[in-house]
Every structure is written in C-alpha cells, then in structure tokens.
Write an enzyme that holds these catalytic residues in place. Structure first.
Site, mmCIF file in Angstrom:
data_model
loop_
_atom_site.group_PDB
_atom_site.id
_atom_site.type_symbol
_atom_site.label_atom_id
_atom_site.label_comp_id
_atom_site.label_asym_id
_atom_site.label_seq_id
_atom_site.Cartn_x
_atom_site.Cartn_y
_atom_site.Cartn_z
ATOM 1 N N ARG A 61 0.844 -1.188 0.000
ATOM 2 C CA ARG A 61 0.000 0.000 0.000
ATOM 3 C C ARG A 61 0.885 1.245 0.000
ATOM 4 O O ARG A 61 1.956 1.266 0.572
ATOM 5 C CB ARG A 61 -0.898 0.029 1.237
ATOM 6 C CG ARG A 61 -2.103 -0.921 1.153
ATOM 7 C CD ARG A 61 -2.992 -0.796 2.378
ATOM 8 N NE ARG A 61 -2.288 -1.176 3.596
ATOM 9 C CZ ARG A 61 -1.747 -0.339 4.460
ATOM 10 N NH1 ARG A 61 -1.861 0.973 4.302
ATOM 11 N NH2 ARG A 61 -1.114 -0.790 5.524
ATOM 12 N N TYR A 189 -1.910 -3.504 -6.721
ATOM 13 C CA TYR A 189 -1.558 -4.249 -5.527
ATOM 14 C C TYR A 189 -2.598 -4.188 -4.400
ATOM 15 O O TYR A 189 -3.035 -3.109 -4.003
ATOM 16 C CB TYR A 189 -0.215 -3.748 -4.951
ATOM 17 C CG TYR A 189 0.312 -4.737 -3.963
ATOM 18 C CD1 TYR A 189 0.980 -5.876 -4.390
ATOM 19 C CD2 TYR A 189 0.041 -4.599 -2.616
ATOM 20 C CE1 TYR A 189 1.393 -6.833 -3.497
ATOM 21 C CE2 TYR A 189 0.458 -5.552 -1.710
ATOM 22 C CZ TYR A 189 1.132 -6.670 -2.162
ATOM 23 O OH TYR A 189 1.525 -7.620 -1.278
ATOM 24 N N LYS A 198 -9.640 -2.457 2.106
ATOM 25 C CA LYS A 198 -9.352 -1.276 2.924
ATOM 26 C C LYS A 198 -10.187 -0.075 2.476
ATOM 27 O O LYS A 198 -10.648 0.716 3.288
ATOM 28 C CB LYS A 198 -7.865 -0.951 2.890
ATOM 29 C CG LYS A 198 -6.992 -2.103 3.401
ATOM 30 C CD LYS A 198 -7.338 -2.467 4.818
ATOM 31 C CE LYS A 198 -6.887 -3.832 5.239
ATOM 32 N NZ LYS A 198 -5.592 -3.968 5.824
ATOM 33 N N HIS A 218 -10.099 -2.399 11.918
ATOM 34 C CA HIS A 218 -9.004 -3.228 11.383
ATOM 35 C C HIS A 218 -8.706 -4.323 12.401
ATOM 36 O O HIS A 218 -7.676 -4.297 13.068
ATOM 37 C CB HIS A 218 -7.789 -2.326 11.144
ATOM 38 C CG HIS A 218 -6.672 -2.946 10.373
ATOM 39 N ND1 HIS A 218 -5.369 -2.503 10.444
ATOM 40 C CD2 HIS A 218 -6.645 -3.989 9.492
ATOM 41 C CE1 HIS A 218 -4.599 -3.223 9.657
ATOM 42 N NE2 HIS A 218 -5.341 -4.141 9.072
ATOM 43 N N SER A 240 -0.896 -3.241 10.363
ATOM 44 C CA SER A 240 -0.550 -4.139 9.267
ATOM 45 C C SER A 240 0.746 -4.898 9.570
ATOM 46 O O SER A 240 1.714 -4.311 10.051
ATOM 47 C CB SER A 240 -0.379 -3.332 7.980
ATOM 48 O OG SER A 240 -1.577 -2.630 7.715
ATOM 49 N N CYS A 242 1.359 -7.060 11.886
ATOM 50 C CA CYS A 242 1.684 -7.147 13.317
ATOM 51 C C CYS A 242 0.995 -8.322 14.000
ATOM 52 O O CYS A 242 0.903 -8.359 15.234
ATOM 53 C CB CYS A 242 1.357 -5.842 14.016
ATOM 54 S SG CYS A 242 2.491 -4.516 13.543
ATOM 55 N N LYS A 244 -2.282 -10.176 13.128
ATOM 56 C CA LYS A 244 -3.711 -10.503 13.176
ATOM 57 C C LYS A 244 -4.001 -11.895 12.609
ATOM 58 O O LYS A 244 -4.680 -12.703 13.241
ATOM 59 C CB LYS A 244 -4.548 -9.454 12.416
ATOM 60 C CG LYS A 244 -4.623 -8.105 13.115
ATOM 61 C CD LYS A 244 -5.501 -7.124 12.385
ATOM 62 C CE LYS A 244 -5.025 -6.864 10.980
ATOM 63 N NZ LYS A 244 -3.675 -6.290 10.887
ATOM 64 N N ASP A 267 -8.802 -9.794 9.442
ATOM 65 C CA ASP A 267 -8.304 -8.450 9.104
ATOM 66 C C ASP A 267 -9.301 -7.320 9.374
ATOM 67 O O ASP A 267 -8.896 -6.235 9.747
ATOM 68 C CB ASP A 267 -7.874 -8.416 7.630
ATOM 69 C CG ASP A 267 -7.000 -7.216 7.291
ATOM 70 O OD1 ASP A 267 -5.972 -7.035 7.976
ATOM 71 O OD2 ASP A 267 -7.327 -6.461 6.360
ATOM 72 N N ARG A 357 2.284 -11.920 -0.449
ATOM 73 C CA ARG A 357 0.958 -12.232 0.114
ATOM 74 C C ARG A 357 0.375 -13.505 -0.481
ATOM 75 O O ARG A 357 0.692 -13.891 -1.611
ATOM 76 C CB ARG A 357 -0.007 -11.075 -0.191
ATOM 77 C CG ARG A 357 0.362 -9.755 0.469
ATOM 78 C CD ARG A 357 -0.285 -9.595 1.814
ATOM 79 N NE ARG A 357 0.278 -8.504 2.597
ATOM 80 C CZ ARG A 357 -0.226 -8.086 3.748
ATOM 81 N NH1 ARG A 357 -1.329 -8.648 4.239
ATOM 82 N NH2 ARG A 357 0.348 -7.124 4.430
ATOM 83 N N ASN A 484 0.533 -17.428 22.537
ATOM 84 C CA ASN A 484 -0.278 -16.245 22.848
ATOM 85 C C ASN A 484 -1.599 -16.627 23.504
ATOM 86 O O ASN A 484 -2.262 -15.799 24.135
ATOM 87 C CB ASN A 484 -0.531 -15.424 21.574
ATOM 88 C CG ASN A 484 0.757 -14.809 21.030
ATOM 89 O OD1 ASN A 484 1.696 -14.562 21.800
ATOM 90 N ND2 ASN A 484 0.831 -14.583 19.729
#
Ligand code: GTP
Ligand code: SPV
Ligand code: MN
Length: 576
Positions: A61, A189, A198, A218, A240, A242, A244, A267, A357, A484
C-alpha cells in the site's frame, strides 16, 4: 448507467459483467497464464496455485498516495491526506480518460459480509485488471450472488480501478466519503486495488458506521472455547503485519485440556451494538490476503494447510519446478531459487518480498468457526489492541474501563512494517491500528468510540498486548504464536472476574502467578522484563503522544485530554 458512463470515459475494448462462476474464473486464469500475469505452480506440491509478480514499484500500500476527498479538509482530519473533490476531478479524473483502451473492463459486483446478513453491503468494482477480479472472487462474495443481493437497488459503493501505467507518479487512491465512491489508479496491488477491502470495508465503511452508530475496524475476530464449553469471542486490532492473521488462526498448545481457538476473521470487523447491549462482530471478507513470510508449520500450521492448494501467491520465490518458497517456510532454502522478481536468488537479499501475500478462500482454513458466516455475527467479550514494540510496552495490560480503553487505543504506537511503502521499524502512533484506514477526522473517530461505549450496556473489556518486546540481544522475549493463548486465557479470566491483576500507570497487568505458563520454558527474568512497566520510559512517550493529540486541536474529545493529563501525572509524579 454508472458502468456505461465509466466505459465512455475509460474506453475499454470490451465490457465483461462478472458472474463469479468457476468457468469464468478458469478462463480468466487461462488468459493470465497465457500473457504471463500468472504462472502455474507445481501441480503436486501446490495444486491449483498460481504466482503473480507485481511491478517491483508496486508491492505494498502507498499511504502517501491515498487520499480522502471530503468537501471540507477538516473532515479528513490531520492524519489523512486530503484532496478537494474538485482537485480530484482535475488531477485524477484525466488519468481515467481512455485508460482502458485496448483492455477489457470487468464489472465486479460483490458483497461485503455474509450473504443475506442484514449487515452486509454491496459494492461494484470496475477494473481493467483480471488479477484483481480473481482476487476479489476469493476475498468477497462476488458475481451473481451480489447482483441478486443488490436486486435492482442503487444502494452500492461504486469503485473505479485502472492499472493506468503503474507509475507511482500517476498513482492515486481516492475516497469520496460523502458520495461513498472510490477511485484507484496506477496500482494493481492489494489494498490499493482490491477496493472491497481497505477502501470500502474500512475507509468508506468507517464513515457509514459513524453515521449509523456501528464500527468498521481493522480487527481479527477469534473464538475461544474453554474446557467447560464456555465460548468467548474477541476482536483484536493490530497494525498491518503485526500478527492478526496469526492470532486468528492460533493453534492452542493446551488443546488436549479443552482450550481451543477458531477463526472468524483475520483483518476486518464490522461491529454493531446488539439488542442485548453487547458488541456483535461480523467479518465482511470471504478470504485472506495474508502476509507470506514468517508463515511456517511451527508458527501458523492452520495457514500452511489453508494455502497448500488453490491459492494465489504474489511476490514469493519459487524453485525452478514451481514450488513456492519464502523466508520462514522452512529452515533451508532449496537450491536454484528464483526470487520474487523472477531473477536467480543471490542469497544476499530476501527471496520472497517481505510483503509477499497469499490470497485464499476462508473455506480452506481448517480452523474456521462454524459461526464465521453467522448473519448476526458473534458477541465480543474483549477487544485487544496491540503493536510491534521492541521496548517499553508490556506483554499485556488491561484498561481500567471502556473509556480508558479508548485512551489506550488512541495512544497506541507501533513500528512500521513492509505492508506499506516507506521506512520500516520506525515507531509511529497508529490509533486502533486505523491510522491508514480511518475515512474521516480521527478526533471524531475517537469521539465515536467514546459514544459507542455509552451505547453499549455490556461493552467488551479492552486489553493491550505486545508480542514483540526484545531483550538486549535483540531476541523476542515472548515465544508468541500458539503460546499467545496464555495471554487470551488471562483475559477471559479477567472478564469472568477470576484472575488477579496489579495496577500500573498504563493499566492492569497479570498478578504474579495469574498467567498460566505451565509447560512453557520462560525464564523468570524474561517474564519480569516482559511485564515490566517502566515509569521513565513511559514518561518519555508522553511528549510524542501529546504532540500527536495536539494535531487535532479542539476537535479532540475532552475525555482524552483528561486521560493524558492523568497518565502524565502518574508517570512523572515523584513516588513516595
Ligand atoms: P496484515 O495482513 O498486513 O494486516 O497483517 P497481520 O496483522 O495479519 O499480520 P500477520 O499475522 O500476517 O503477521 C505479520 C508478521 O508477524 C509475520 O511475519 C508473522 O510471522 C509475525 N508474527 C505474527 N505473530 C507473531 C508473534 O506472536 N510473535 C512473533 N515474534 N512474530 C509474530
Ligand atoms: C494491510 O496492509 O493491513 C493488509 C494488506 O491487510 S492490504 O490489503 O494490502 O491492505
Ligand atoms: Mn490489514
């Protein structure tokens, strides 16, 4: 009428109305294999998978080329790039004139949200990129079903996309929040080009949500089942790249004891107050557009299973016989790798692009919750904010109440990642992980959060996590990924009022012994560092947070100014 008008302007050679069928997809893929847009991957090692290499200057992005074209500048706010609607028509409009000459224009109707859900919304993307069509087919409910849901109504979000010449000099992603329209040109992209994601489901939807008293966030959505059968849902907002997708697909190390995690979304979450006063979450997407590097059998086995077939890979490396590879897939890179740009890998740089991706249908994910397409959504017990912070921020803390939780979200910081172009690893404020995605003035967005706290009679508890704290040697102190779960369990225990916590200036951290660390090789020293809240380090954050708040002037809700004053007092006042 809109499609006809768009065709007159962009002058494509032909117009194709997409129905989303298998046959249509197969012929599109075939075309892309012919012209090199896609390469077929290994038939046995990656059945049904293809590789797309995007233009090397079009791999993430581009936030500096993303605009909110509200009529008034103040409605975009200080954290968004603003472009006057008239300027957009003058500067960006001409880039669409004749832009599709000699190309096919695809008309892609799509639904964000489960089919038939009262909370779902229809968009129509017009694009000259067959790669975008193939991705939208996976990421949304696309084609005939969407046309049926629209059923002759004109209640849809129009999105006009053209690859243009792919030059960053002529690249613009423009959102008209009042008209609820999107224009994107010059990029093929991800978040720049798949307009349902988004652009619609966050930037435009956040504006709709403000007006209609719901929220577009988000956030991943996960389901946590306890041994006694009790089920809790949580939404987590991390910036982004991080964590999710990884948290949403977590494999519980305590599954044998009955602790299980399943995925609802990875997301985006659309959240609404339910009649019971709780906050209910729907995943508007139908697939995952996930970060490839770091995805491996030890970190995210559910993602590995999901992407083992029928996946579009973008910008990964491949072996000469077409087996995809990326950093973190396994320990040893195979011989003769071809890097993400199609060149023999020199072993110096990255083989796969750091923001490479996968695009894959959620239906392929073994951990999907049976309720992931529930038209009413799922009720949230907790909201989790988080960032990527090598220092300062503890593994987990709980806010004192919803309003304090809004302060925690509004002040969160995170190191930048490869998901957007620009420098990586720089700490910036990224409130609620929405800095690049809020379609209006972020001060008003904070006000909306505070308002939602008042609307909900049973609001979710709000926590903050940081999986990325490092020791002096740069090593992550927390094992992360599946482990986690242990942090999630403390949260549920807090929600149920049965876990101990200790007050700190930032909020409540687990009391000694309250985190279940059974079977985990974590040294007491590392645990202490992970949970440490250092007043001086936090005091050093204050000027930056204050400078960030100051940008909003008197539009900032007074509650947040007060909360910052109280926090400043706590971290700077002399201890007795
Ligand atoms: P977007 O799709 O850009 O919104 O990203 P995301 O938030 O879904 O991030 P994702 O789960 O794809 O993770 C991004 C990177 O962080 C990957 O390389 C992961 O391997 C890594 N990561 C995720 N969770 C953890 C964790 O708990 N610990 C550590 N050390 N790394 C993690
Ligand atoms: C993100 O950057 O947060 C993503 C990937 O989820 S993109 O679709 O490119 O926005
Ligand atoms: Mn994202």
């Amino acid at each position: 009428m809109w499609v006809e008008e768009t065709a007159r302007r962009t002058r494509p050679e032909r117009v194709v109305w997409c129905d989303g069928s298998d046959a249509e997809n197969e012929s599109l893929v075939e075309e892309m294999l012919q012209d090199g847009t896609l390469t077929r991957l290994h038939p046995r090692m990656a059945p049904g998978c293809t590789l797309h290499r995007s233009h090397p200057s079009d791999v993430a992005r581009t936030e500096h080329l993303t605009f909110i074209a509200s009529r008034e500048k103040v409605d975009a706010g200080p954290t968004n790039n603003w472009m006057a609607p008239a300027e957009a028509r003058e500067r960006v409009g001409p880039l669409f004139e004749g832009a599709m000459k000699g190309r096919t224009m695809y008309v892609v109707p799509y639904v964000m949200g489960p089919l038939g859900s009262p909370f779902s919304k229809v968009g129509v993307e017009v694009t000259d990129s067959p790669y975008v069509v193939a991705n939208m087919r996976i990421m949304t409910r696309m084609g005939r079903a969407a046309a049926e849901q629209l059923a002759g109504s004109d209640d849809f979000v129009p999105g006009l996309h053209s690859l243009g010449d792919l030059s960053p000099d002529r690249r613009f992603i423009v959102h008209f929040p009042e008209e609820r329209t999107i224009w994107s040109v010059g990029s093929g992209y991800g978040g720049n080009a798949l307009l349902g994601k988004k652009c619609f489901a966050l930037r435009i939807a956040s504006v709709m949500a403000r007006d209609q008293v719901w929220m577009a966030e988000h956030m991943l959505i996960l389901e946590l089942t306890l041994p006694d059968g009790d089920v809790h849902y949580m939404g987590a907002a991390f910036p982004s790249a991080c964590g999710k997708t990884n948290l949403a697909m977590l494999v519980s190390p305590l599954e044998h004891l009955g602790y299980r995690v399943r995925t609802v979304g990875d997301d985006i979450a659309w959240l609404r107050p339910g009649p019971d006063g709780r906050l209910w979450a729907v995943n508007p997407e139908a697939g995952f557009f996930g970060v490839v590097p770091g995805t491996g059998p030890d970190t995210n086995p559910n993602a590995m299973a999901t992407i083992s077939h029928d996946t579009i890979f973008t910008n990964v490396a491949v072996t000469p016989d077409g087996v995809p590879w990326w950093e973190g897939k396994d320990k040893n890179p195979p011989a003769d790798l071809i890097d993400w740009q199609g060149k023999p890998w020199d072993r110096a740089g990255k083989a796969a692009h750091p923001n490479s991706r996968f695009t894959v249908s959620a239906r392929q994910c073994p951990s999907m919750s049976p309720r992931w397409e529930d038209p009413q959504g799922v009720p949230l017990s907790a909201i989790i904010f988080g960032g990527r912070r090598a220092r300062v921020v503890p593994l987990v803390f709980e806010s004192r109440d919803f309003e304090h939780g809004v302060f925690v979200g509004a002040t969160m910081g995170s190191e930048t990642t490869a998901a957007a172009t620009g420098q990586v690893g720089v700490v910036r404020r990224d409130p609620m992980a929405m800095l690049p995605f809020c379609g209006y003035n972020m001060a008003d967005y904070f006000g909306h959060w505070l308002h939602m706290g008042k609307v909900l009679s049973r609001p979710p508890a709000i926590f903050h996590v940081n999986w990325f704290r490092t020791g002096p040697d740069g090593r992550f102190l927390w094992p992360g990924f599946g482990e986690n779960l242990r942090v999630l369990l403390w949260m549920v225990d807090r929600v149920k009022g049965r876990a101990g916590a200790v007050e700190t200036p930032v909020g409540l951290i687990p009391a000694p012994g309250a985190l279940n660390l059974d079977g985990l090789a974590l040294s007491p020293a590392d645990l202490e560092t992970l949970l440490h809240v250092d007043r001086d380090e936090w005091a050093a954050e204050v000027p930056e947070i204050r400078a960030f708040f100051d940008r909003f002037g008197d539009r900032l809700p007074a509650e947040l100014t007060k909360a910052l004053d109280a926090f400043t007092q706590q971290v700077t006042a002399a201890t007795v």
